[in-house]
Design a protein around this motif. Structure first.
Motif, PDB file in Angstrom:
ATOM      1  N   GLY A 176      52.072 111.670 109.777  1.00 52.19           N
ATOM      2  CA  GLY A 176      53.235 110.785 109.811  1.00 52.19           C
ATOM      3  C   GLY A 176      53.287 109.865 108.611  1.00 52.19           C
ATOM      4  N   LEU A 177      52.123 109.381 108.190  1.00 48.53           N
ATOM      5  CA  LEU A 177      52.058 108.529 107.000  1.00 48.53           C
ATOM      6  C   LEU A 177      52.525 109.285 105.769  1.00 48.53           C
ATOM      7  N   LEU A 178      52.087 110.530 105.615  1.00 48.35           N
ATOM      8  CA  LEU A 178      52.503 111.338 104.466  1.00 48.35           C
ATOM      9  C   LEU A 178      54.010 111.589 104.487  1.00 48.35           C
ATOM     10  N   ALA A 179      54.561 111.800 105.680  1.00 51.21           N
ATOM     11  CA  ALA A 179      56.005 112.004 105.784  1.00 51.21           C
ATOM     12  C   ALA A 179      56.764 110.761 105.336  1.00 51.21           C
ATOM     13  N   LYS A 180      56.275 109.594 105.742  1.00 45.70           N
ATOM     14  CA  LYS A 180      56.916 108.346 105.345  1.00 45.70           C
ATOM     15  C   LYS A 180      56.795 108.125 103.845  1.00 45.70           C
ATOM     16  N   MET A 181      55.629 108.440 103.287  1.00 45.57           N
ATOM     17  CA  MET A 181      55.437 108.299 101.848  1.00 45.57           C
ATOM     18  C   MET A 181      56.357 109.237 101.079  1.00 45.57           C
ATOM     19  N   PHE A 182      56.515 110.468 101.568  1.00 47.55           N
ATOM     20  CA  PHE A 182      57.382 111.426 100.900  1.00 47.55           C
ATOM     21  C   PHE A 182      58.839 110.970 100.946  1.00 47.55           C
ATOM     22  N   MET A 183      59.253 110.393 102.065  1.00 49.49           N
ATOM     23  CA  MET A 183      60.623 109.903 102.190  1.00 49.49           C
ATOM     24  C   MET A 183      60.888 108.727 101.249  1.00 49.49           C
ATOM     25  N   THR A 184      59.847 107.993 100.891  1.00 51.21           N
ATOM     26  CA  THR A 184      60.023 106.800 100.054  1.00 51.21           C
ATOM     27  C   THR A 184      60.285 107.158  98.600  1.00 51.21           C
ATOM     28  N   ASP A 185      59.398 107.968  98.002  1.00 50.63           N
ATOM     29  CA  ASP A 185      59.575 108.279  96.583  1.00 50.63           C
ATOM     30  C   ASP A 185      59.109 109.691  96.219  1.00 50.63           C
ATOM     31  N   ASN A 191      51.401 104.152  99.460  1.00 48.78           N
ATOM     32  CA  ASN A 191      52.381 104.851  98.642  1.00 48.78           C
ATOM     33  C   ASN A 191      52.211 104.503  97.166  1.00 48.78           C
ATOM     34  N   TYR A 192      51.564 103.374  96.901  1.00 48.09           N
ATOM     35  CA  TYR A 192      51.362 102.885  95.539  1.00 48.09           C
ATOM     36  C   TYR A 192      49.863 102.648  95.325  1.00 48.09           C
ATOM     37  N   PRO A 193      49.106 103.680  94.993  1.00 45.16           N
ATOM     38  CA  PRO A 193      47.645 103.550  94.887  1.00 45.16           C
ATOM     39  C   PRO A 193      47.193 102.475  93.905  1.00 45.16           C
ATOM     40  N   SER A 194      47.998 102.221  92.859  1.00 39.21           N
ATOM     41  CA  SER A 194      47.596 101.217  91.883  1.00 39.21           C
ATOM     42  C   SER A 194      47.614  99.805  92.452  1.00 39.21           C
TER      43      SER A 194
END
Length: 285
Positions: free
Chosen positions: A66-75, A180-183
């Motif tokens: 679910g986290l990956l899906a949300k990250m993909f939807m973001t950017d 979503n923003y590893p940096s």
């Protein structure tokens, strides 16, 4: 709760500000009360366990899919791919970073993530995100023990960790989720807490091996993340100057200062040579 504007937030904010002012004014009395009541009534091991459990519960995300899906939807993994996935995958396939594949920050980060992903079950978005999650949890747990050892108060250390987690992980700049923003995560500066421990150890015990270990850690940090390594090196160099200045300016201290700084550069160069090979001496570098 995290990014909205619930009606209780303003009242809670005012109460926190008032409590902060009172604590600042009456810090001597407050710290004495904490030392004699809180730490004495509640065993330290129970406090430590409660803090560790709290950090895990706040940060851990069980639904990685679910986290990956949300990250993909973001950017569409734009930030995640550019910082981790693309250079790490290229390195695993034999590519030379900064020659065959561009990497945003340094050579070390994608190299480390590529090896950690294999240890975590194979190179995939799920394993990379899991590394981010558990690495973040580990960093804050270690940070709690550092502050507790430094200031001698479990209550202050626990409060500091809660504030640090809130300030870094839960604000609009990293919405909807920081991974979503590893940096923006602690993986931008994972080794600074090790340097802090080593400096604190040297302050308490005055053993030279702490300084040599700190030099090695700064070199590893420069290899892993160039900008963070530079900041750590600057802080460490000032600490060395402070140490040798108060010990007395003499030839031996000057030699030790130079050698310990040289170890930083030597460590970085050796790690680059191990991962980049002779390409390190090509014109692109």
């Amino acid at each position: 709760f995290v990014y909205g504007n619930p009606p209780w937030a303003k009242t809670f904010f005012v109460l926190v500000i008032v409590a902060s002012i009172i604590t600042k004014v009456f810090w001597f009395e407050v710290s004495k009360w904490i030392a004699t009541h809180f730490n004495a009534v509640v065993p330290r091991r129970i406090i430590d366990a409660a803090v560790i459990v709290s950090i895990v519960l706040v940060i851990f995300i069980p639904d990685v899919t679910g986290l990956l899906a949300k990250m993909f939807m973001t950017d569409h993994f734009y930030h995640f791919d550019s910082m981790i996935t693309s250079p790490a995958w290229s390195y695993l396939k034999g590519g030379v970073l900064y020659k065959d594949q561009f990497t945003h920050y340094a050579v070390g980060l994608p190299v480390v993530f590529s090896h950690l992903s294999l240890m975590a079950g194979g190179f995939s978005y799920a394993s990379l995100v899991s590394i981010l999650i558990w690495g973040t949890i580990t960093y804050y747990i270690v940070g709690y023990f550092f502050i507790r050892r430094w200031l001698g108060s479990a209550a202050i250390a626990a409060s500091a960790m809660l504030l640090l987690i809130k300030w870094q992980m839960f604000h609009p700049g990293v919405a909807p989720v920081i991974f979503n923003y590893p940096s923006a995560t602690v993986f931008r500066f994972p080794l600074d807490i090790v340097l802090f421990f080593l400096i604190l150890g040297h302050i308490n015990h005055q053993k030279n091996w702490y300084l040599w270990a700190a030099s090695f850690i700064c070199g590893c940090s420069a290899f892993y993340m160039m900008d963070t390594g530079a900041y750590m090196l600057a802080a460490y160099a000032f600490y060395l100057l402070w140490v040798y200045f108060f010990q007395g300016l003499n030839r031996l201290n000057a030699v030790m200062f130079v050698l310990q700084l040289l170890l930083v550069g030597t460590t970085t160069a050796m790690l680059l040579l191990m991962t980049q090979g002779l390409h390190l001496f090509s014109s692109v570098f």
